[in-house]
Write an enzyme that holds these catalytic residues in place. Structure first.
Site, PDB file in Angstrom:
ATOM      1  N   HIS A  67      -3.698   1.676   7.866  1.00  0.00           N
ATOM      2  CA  HIS A  67      -2.323   1.960   7.414  1.00  0.00           C
ATOM      3  C   HIS A  67      -1.551   2.502   8.615  1.00  0.00           C
ATOM      4  O   HIS A  67      -2.145   3.115   9.507  1.00  0.00           O
ATOM      5  CB  HIS A  67      -2.299   3.051   6.340  1.00  0.00           C
ATOM      6  N   CYS A  74      -2.753  11.433   3.887  1.00  0.00           N
ATOM      7  CA  CYS A  74      -3.119  10.476   2.822  1.00  0.00           C
ATOM      8  C   CYS A  74      -3.087  11.150   1.463  1.00  0.00           C
ATOM      9  O   CYS A  74      -2.835  10.503   0.450  1.00  0.00           O
ATOM     10  CB  CYS A  74      -4.545   9.960   3.000  1.00  0.00           C
ATOM     11  N   GLU A 117       0.833  -1.211   0.000  1.00  0.00           N
ATOM     12  CA  GLU A 117       0.000   0.000   0.000  1.00  0.00           C
ATOM     13  C   GLU A 117       0.868   1.261   0.000  1.00  0.00           C
ATOM     14  O   GLU A 117       0.431   2.354   0.365  1.00  0.00           O
ATOM     15  CB  GLU A 117      -0.951  -0.031   1.200  1.00  0.00           C
TER      16      GLU A 117
HETATM   17  O1  SUG Z   1      -7.735   2.813   0.879  1.00  0.00           O
HETATM   18  N1  SUG Z   1     -10.537   4.929   1.161  1.00  0.00           N
HETATM   19  C1  SUG Z   1      -9.075   4.768   1.135  1.00  0.00           C
HETATM   20  C2  SUG Z   1      -8.426   5.761   2.063  1.00  0.00           C
HETATM   21  C3  SUG Z   1      -6.938   5.749   1.913  1.00  0.00           C
HETATM   22  C4  SUG Z   1      -6.259   6.601   2.921  1.00  0.00           C
HETATM   23  N2  SUG Z   1      -4.863   6.571   2.736  1.00  0.00           N
HETATM   24  C5  SUG Z   1      -3.929   6.557   3.690  1.00  0.00           C
HETATM   25  N3  SUG Z   1      -4.200   6.291   4.933  1.00  0.00           N
HETATM   26  N4  SUG Z   1      -2.699   6.756   3.329  1.00  0.00           N
HETATM   27  C6  SUG Z   1      -8.659   3.353   1.499  1.00  0.00           C
HETATM   28  O2  SUG Z   1      -9.229   2.809   2.457  1.00  0.00           O
HETATM   29  C7  SUG Z   1     -12.815   4.603   0.378  1.00  0.00           C
HETATM   30  C8  SUG Z   1     -13.552   4.622  -0.936  1.00  0.00           C
HETATM   31  C9  SUG Z   1     -15.040   4.488  -0.768  1.00  0.00           C
HETATM   32  O3  SUG Z   1     -15.477   3.907   0.212  1.00  0.00           O
HETATM   33  O4  SUG Z   1     -15.796   4.975  -1.623  1.00  0.00           O
HETATM   34  C10 SUG Z   1     -11.306   4.369   0.238  1.00  0.00           C
HETATM   35  O5  SUG Z   1     -10.868   3.702  -0.673  1.00  0.00           O
END
Ligand code: SUG
Length: 455
Positions: free
Chosen positions: A259, A378, A180
């Site tokens: 994460h 993020c 990731e």
């Molecule tokens: O991968 N949310 C992302 C958020 C990523 C955050 N990134 C970091 N922490 N670096 C994920 O969980 C939600 C999309 C939706 O539900 O429509 C989503 O993919």
């Protein structure tokens, strides 16, 4: 590297532009915000403008700021691969009727969270003195698995100069190498131009020690494997002396910390972390101290100050920690930190008043992204670059007032203010997105990066 080159090294934050199909589909298992906001009506225009305002205010404050484009969504090609056929309108209509969950996935604007775009190693730490890139496979969810190909093309379009930049293949997209990206990678150092130590945090081990399964999360998936982190370090030529691999605390993952960057943030010599961040807290700090050439400054937030619920809801640890020329640091926190009393008190009485370099807190409203579990950290991919490397960038991607004005006008022209899950099947939305993205690649001068442009 000469002293002049060394002092010219800067961290550039490349923020992801929120895409025109930004919506709430509840797609991310283990991400509490995504799971609880699924089905809400989103405002893509507001999301994109919130992101641009964050970039602009950090640029105005003197930080180097870059921008990365969103991806082609809906990914109609992915629906065709899954057997839907006919015109684009027919593909969307059939998917909406027969498999709405697939339609939602191919519409996600999740590439805005560029901390997951890939892992980057600055040239200072690599034998061939080039900046190394590996796009993350994001194989743990279908909607994010669709990102790496375009991400790779975008990174190669911007970091094109082979004298300065090296690009590696995406790791095999299989659970053993679940990757990731930079959300689970932190480089700690003294000055940016001095050698750093790379902290890779993983949630599970795929091969080997059978007993390690006992220390894995019970409810939510561990998205990063040790094997993936090790492979990225190997690709980039990092040695054992430059790397620390630490396991994330499984209880934190089960509390919604999907994460490491939801529970720890580091920059320069500072590691700001919650006591539940690492399974072996002392061992991790000891190894960092032993490998770093300069003293580590750990800033530990105890459970009694900030509960896991508060940490996950406020995203305190998904703040950007920015280094200032005078050695102080600025913490860019999401507005949600002000809404949780314990968190706000900790920021004021413990972080700002404490004996550590954090001397300023800036609050940013990125609510559209936060409702999907994406805070300030993020939204950005950190790339440490020398002056020569910054000069070697292709495209118009470093933010200036003129670029900000152009991007804001572009958003105003093309984005909707309301997107409900049912709107995702609208073929007009797909058309609008393509027109917007085609114009964006011209505005950013990055050439053809999208499937529809490549034919
Ligand atoms: O991968 N949310 C992302 C958020 C990523 C955050 N990134 C970091 N922490 N670096 C994920 O969980 C939600 C999309 C939706 O539900 O429509 C989503 O993919």
């Amino acid at each position: 590297m000469s002293a002049a080159d060394l002092s010219s090294v800067r961290e550039v934050n490349f923020d992801g532009l929120v895409g025109p199909t930004h919506n709430y589909s509840g797609l991310a298992v283990g991400n509490v915000a995504s799971m609880s906001h699924g089905g809400l009506v989103s405002n893509p225009k507001e999301g994109a403008l919130q992101g641009l305002l964050k970039m602009k205010s950090l640029m105005d404050a003197g930080y180097a700021q870059g921008v990365l484009p969103p991806q082609q969504r809906p990914d109609i090609g992915a629906l065709r691969d899954l057997g839907f056929s006919g015109s684009n309108g027919e593909v969307l209509a059939r998917a909406s009727k027969e498999a709405p969950q697939l339609l939602r996935a191919v519409c996600s604007a999740s590439s805005m969270w560029t901390a997951n775009a890939g892992t980057i190693t600055p040239s200072i730490d690599v034998p061939d003195s080039r900046v190394h890139f590996t796009p993350a496979n994001l194989q743990s969810s279908f909607h994010r698995y669709l990102e790496p190909q375009t991400t790779g093309r975008v990174l190669q379009a911007i970091f094109r100069d082979e004298q300065h930049f090296a690009h590696h293949p995406v790791l095999p997209a299989t659970p053993a190498f679940s990757d990731e990206g930079a959300a689970n990678h932190t480089r700690l150092c003294c000055e940016y131009g001095e050698p750093g130590v790379h902290l890779f945090v993983y949630g599970r081990q795929a091969f080997g020690d059978v007993r390690s399964g006992e220390r894995e999360p019970k409810h939510y998936p561990a998205r990063q494997t040790l094997e993936a982190s090790q492979a990225v370090a190997r690709q980039h030529g990092l040695t054992e002396a430059q790397t620390v691999f630490a396991q994330q605390h499984p209880d934190a993952i089960d509390a919604g910390v999907f994460h490491n960057d939801v529970i720890a943030v580091g920059n320069g010599p500072v590691l700001l972390y919650h006591e539940m961040a690492f399974l072996d807290e002392e061992g991790t700090l000891d190894e960092l101290r032993a490998k770093m050439a300069s003293p580590l400054i750990p800033v530990r937030v105890p459970l009694e100050a900030v509960s896991m619920e508060d940490a996950v809801a406020s995203y305190l640890f998904n703040s950007q920690l920015l280094s200032n020329p005078d050695g102080t640091m600025t913490l860019v926190v999401p507005g949600e930190c002000q809404e949780r009393e314990a968190v706000w008190r900790t920021i004021q009485d413990y972080l700002l008043a404490g004996n550590n370099p954090i001397s300023e807190v800036i609050v940013k409203d990125v609510k559209q992204s936060m409702r999907n579990g994406g805070g300030p950290a993020c939204l950005r991919l950190r790339v440490v670059l020398t002056e020569a490397e910054r000069a070697a960038l292709s495209g118009r991607v470093l933010l200036t007032n003129a670029l900000y004005t152009d991007l804001t006008a572009w958003v105003e022209r093309h984005y909707r203010v309301r997107l409900a899950p049912d709107d995702l099947a609208d073929p007009q939305l797909a058309e609008e997105s393509l027109v917007a993205l085609d114009e964006l690649t011209q505005l950013l001068q990055i050439g053809s990066v999208y499937p529809f442009q490549l034919g």
